[in-house]
Design a protein around this motif. Structure first.
Motif, PDB file in Angstrom:
ATOM      1  N   ARG A   1     -35.379  28.436   3.580  1.00  0.00           N
ATOM      2  CA  ARG A   1     -35.737  27.171   2.922  1.00  0.00           C
ATOM      3  C   ARG A   1     -34.625  26.154   3.084  1.00  0.00           C
ATOM      4  O   ARG A   1     -34.878  24.983   3.339  1.00  0.00           O
ATOM      5  CB  ARG A   1     -35.993  27.377   1.427  1.00  0.00           C
ATOM      6  CG  ARG A   1     -37.201  28.200   1.043  1.00  0.00           C
ATOM      7  CD  ARG A   1     -38.551  27.588   1.369  1.00  0.00           C
ATOM      8  NE  ARG A   1     -38.991  27.720   2.724  1.00  0.00           N
ATOM      9  CZ  ARG A   1     -39.288  28.874   3.372  1.00  0.00           C
ATOM     10  NH1 ARG A   1     -39.192  30.016   2.784  1.00  0.00           N
ATOM     11  NH2 ARG A   1     -39.699  28.861   4.625  1.00  0.00           N
ATOM     12  N   LEU A   2     -33.396  26.569   2.909  1.00  0.00           N
ATOM     13  CA  LEU A   2     -32.273  25.634   3.016  1.00  0.00           C
ATOM     14  C   LEU A   2     -32.093  25.142   4.446  1.00  0.00           C
ATOM     15  O   LEU A   2     -31.802  23.965   4.664  1.00  0.00           O
ATOM     16  CB  LEU A   2     -30.988  26.285   2.495  1.00  0.00           C
ATOM     17  CG  LEU A   2     -30.960  26.521   0.982  1.00  0.00           C
ATOM     18  CD1 LEU A   2     -29.769  27.375   0.591  1.00  0.00           C
ATOM     19  CD2 LEU A   2     -30.975  25.216   0.217  1.00  0.00           C
ATOM     20  N   ASP A   3     -32.296  26.021   5.422  1.00  0.00           N
ATOM     21  CA  ASP A   3     -32.204  25.606   6.831  1.00  0.00           C
ATOM     22  C   ASP A   3     -33.297  24.611   7.184  1.00  0.00           C
ATOM     23  O   ASP A   3     -33.047  23.631   7.881  1.00  0.00           O
ATOM     24  CB  ASP A   3     -32.288  26.811   7.765  1.00  0.00           C
ATOM     25  CG  ASP A   3     -31.030  27.664   7.747  1.00  0.00           C
ATOM     26  OD1 ASP A   3     -29.998  27.184   7.228  1.00  0.00           O
ATOM     27  OD2 ASP A   3     -31.089  28.803   8.246  1.00  0.00           O
ATOM     28  N   ASP A   4     -34.512  24.873   6.692  1.00  0.00           N
ATOM     29  CA  ASP A   4     -35.637  23.980   6.970  1.00  0.00           C
ATOM     30  C   ASP A   4     -35.414  22.590   6.391  1.00  0.00           C
ATOM     31  O   ASP A   4     -35.816  21.591   6.974  1.00  0.00           O
ATOM     32  CB  ASP A   4     -36.945  24.542   6.402  1.00  0.00           C
ATOM     33  CG  ASP A   4     -37.454  25.762   7.147  1.00  0.00           C
ATOM     34  OD1 ASP A   4     -36.955  26.026   8.266  1.00  0.00           O
ATOM     35  OD2 ASP A   4     -38.335  26.455   6.605  1.00  0.00           O
ATOM     36  N   ALA A   5     -34.777  22.530   5.235  1.00  0.00           N
ATOM     37  CA  ALA A   5     -34.628  21.259   4.536  1.00  0.00           C
ATOM     38  C   ALA A   5     -33.394  20.474   4.955  1.00  0.00           C
ATOM     39  O   ALA A   5     -33.329  19.270   4.725  1.00  0.00           O
ATOM     40  CB  ALA A   5     -34.582  21.510   3.027  1.00  0.00           C
ATOM     41  N   ALA A   6     -32.415  21.122   5.521  1.00  0.00           N
ATOM     42  CA  ALA A   6     -31.168  20.466   5.920  1.00  0.00           C
ATOM     43  C   ALA A   6     -30.626  19.596   4.786  1.00  0.00           C
ATOM     44  O   ALA A   6     -30.511  18.381   4.901  1.00  0.00           O
ATOM     45  CB  ALA A   6     -31.372  19.648   7.189  1.00  0.00           C
ATOM     46  N   VAL A   7     -30.292  20.241   3.676  1.00  0.00           N
ATOM     47  CA  VAL A   7     -29.860  19.535   2.470  1.00  0.00           C
ATOM     48  C   VAL A   7     -28.350  19.328   2.436  1.00  0.00           C
ATOM     49  O   VAL A   7     -27.606  19.937   3.197  1.00  0.00           O
ATOM     50  CB  VAL A   7     -30.305  20.302   1.206  1.00  0.00           C
ATOM     51  CG1 VAL A   7     -31.811  20.386   1.126  1.00  0.00           C
ATOM     52  CG2 VAL A   7     -29.688  21.688   1.159  1.00  0.00           C
ATOM     53  N   THR A   8     -27.918  18.500   1.514  1.00  0.00           N
ATOM     54  CA  THR A   8     -26.484  18.251   1.314  1.00  0.00           C
ATOM     55  C   THR A   8     -25.832  19.510   0.735  1.00  0.00           C
ATOM     56  O   THR A   8     -26.524  20.356   0.145  1.00  0.00           O
ATOM     57  CB  THR A   8     -26.261  17.090   0.324  1.00  0.00           C
ATOM     58  OG1 THR A   8     -26.743  17.501  -0.968  1.00  0.00           O
ATOM     59  CG2 THR A   8     -26.958  15.821   0.788  1.00  0.00           C
ATOM     60  N   PRO A   9     -24.526  19.616   0.843  1.00  0.00           N
ATOM     61  CA  PRO A   9     -23.840  20.769   0.234  1.00  0.00           C
ATOM     62  C   PRO A   9     -24.088  20.884  -1.269  1.00  0.00           C
ATOM     63  O   PRO A   9     -24.222  21.988  -1.794  1.00  0.00           O
ATOM     64  CB  PRO A   9     -22.359  20.510   0.546  1.00  0.00           C
ATOM     65  CG  PRO A   9     -22.393  19.705   1.811  1.00  0.00           C
ATOM     66  CD  PRO A   9     -23.605  18.817   1.682  1.00  0.00           C
ATOM     67  N   ASP A  10     -24.159  19.754  -1.971  1.00  0.00           N
ATOM     68  CA  ASP A  10     -24.430  19.798  -3.411  1.00  0.00           C
ATOM     69  C   ASP A  10     -25.831  20.337  -3.705  1.00  0.00           C
ATOM     70  O   ASP A  10     -26.020  21.135  -4.627  1.00  0.00           O
ATOM     71  CB  ASP A  10     -24.280  18.411  -4.041  1.00  0.00           C
ATOM     72  CG  ASP A  10     -22.826  17.976  -4.158  1.00  0.00           C
ATOM     73  OD1 ASP A  10     -21.920  18.832  -4.032  1.00  0.00           O
ATOM     74  OD2 ASP A  10     -22.600  16.767  -4.373  1.00  0.00           O
ATOM     75  N   ALA A  11     -26.817  19.889  -2.939  1.00  0.00           N
ATOM     76  CA  ALA A  11     -28.190  20.372  -3.127  1.00  0.00           C
ATOM     77  C   ALA A  11     -28.286  21.855  -2.787  1.00  0.00           C
ATOM     78  O   ALA A  11     -28.992  22.614  -3.459  1.00  0.00           O
ATOM     79  CB  ALA A  11     -29.163  19.562  -2.288  1.00  0.00           C
ATOM     80  N   ASP A  12     -27.589  22.271  -1.761  1.00  0.00           N
ATOM     81  CA  ASP A  12     -27.543  23.679  -1.375  1.00  0.00           C
ATOM     82  C   ASP A  12     -26.989  24.510  -2.529  1.00  0.00           C
ATOM     83  O   ASP A  12     -27.576  25.515  -2.941  1.00  0.00           O
ATOM     84  CB  ASP A  12     -26.676  23.834  -0.120  1.00  0.00           C
ATOM     85  CG  ASP A  12     -26.572  25.252   0.376  1.00  0.00           C
ATOM     86  OD1 ASP A  12     -26.041  26.117  -0.365  1.00  0.00           O
ATOM     87  OD2 ASP A  12     -27.003  25.506   1.516  1.00  0.00           O
TER      88      ASP A  12
END
Length: 136
Positions: free
Chosen positions: A23-34
């Motif tokens: 999910r995190l790879d798919d979304a490419a989120v910020t470090p804070d969101a991760d």
């Protein structure tokens, strides 16, 4: 994303770490969101037994195992945020949970989620949130 990961893990034999990474790879989120997503997933899983008891108390006509998977995981995240994580204001957590119910749930999901969380807020002082399973 946390609800998606918890939903996937709840409904399959998928490993938490793999579901979370996907999910995190798919979304490419910020470090804070991760970091926040990981905290939610880990916190819900560490406290799931207690959270499920709270859900059962405030939704007595809906056994947790018969509840729609998406609804119970939305409630798990919101209850963790409200009672245990301490970072998200309760009104924000409730609003986000209702919105997630509108997006991912059935027609009555937003009303159900709002009702359970409203009952929780009415009785919030009955819960000792000073110690969670993730603190032990």
């Amino acid at each position: 994303m946390a609800v998606q990961v918890l939903y996937e893990v709840d409904g399959s034999d998928h490993e938490v770490a793999k579901a979370l990474a996907a999910r995190l790879d798919d979304a490419a989120v910020t470090p804070d969101a991760d970091a926040f997503t990981r905290k939610l997933v880990d916190g819900v899983l560490a406290n799931r037994r207690e959270i499920d008891k709270i859900i059962a108390t405030h939704a007595p006509n809906w056994p947790i195992e018969q509840m729609a998977m998406v609804d119970r995981n939305i409630l798990r995240v919101a209850i963790y945020e409200i009672l245990m994580a301490g970072e998200t204001p309760p009104k924000v957590a409730i609003n986000e949970a209702v919105e997630l119910g509108k997006i991912y749930g059935a027609d009555r999901s937003p009303m159900f989620v709002n009702g359970v969380l409203g009952a929780l807020m009415h009785n919030r002082e009955h819960y000792d949130t000073s110690k969670t399973a993730s603190d032990e």
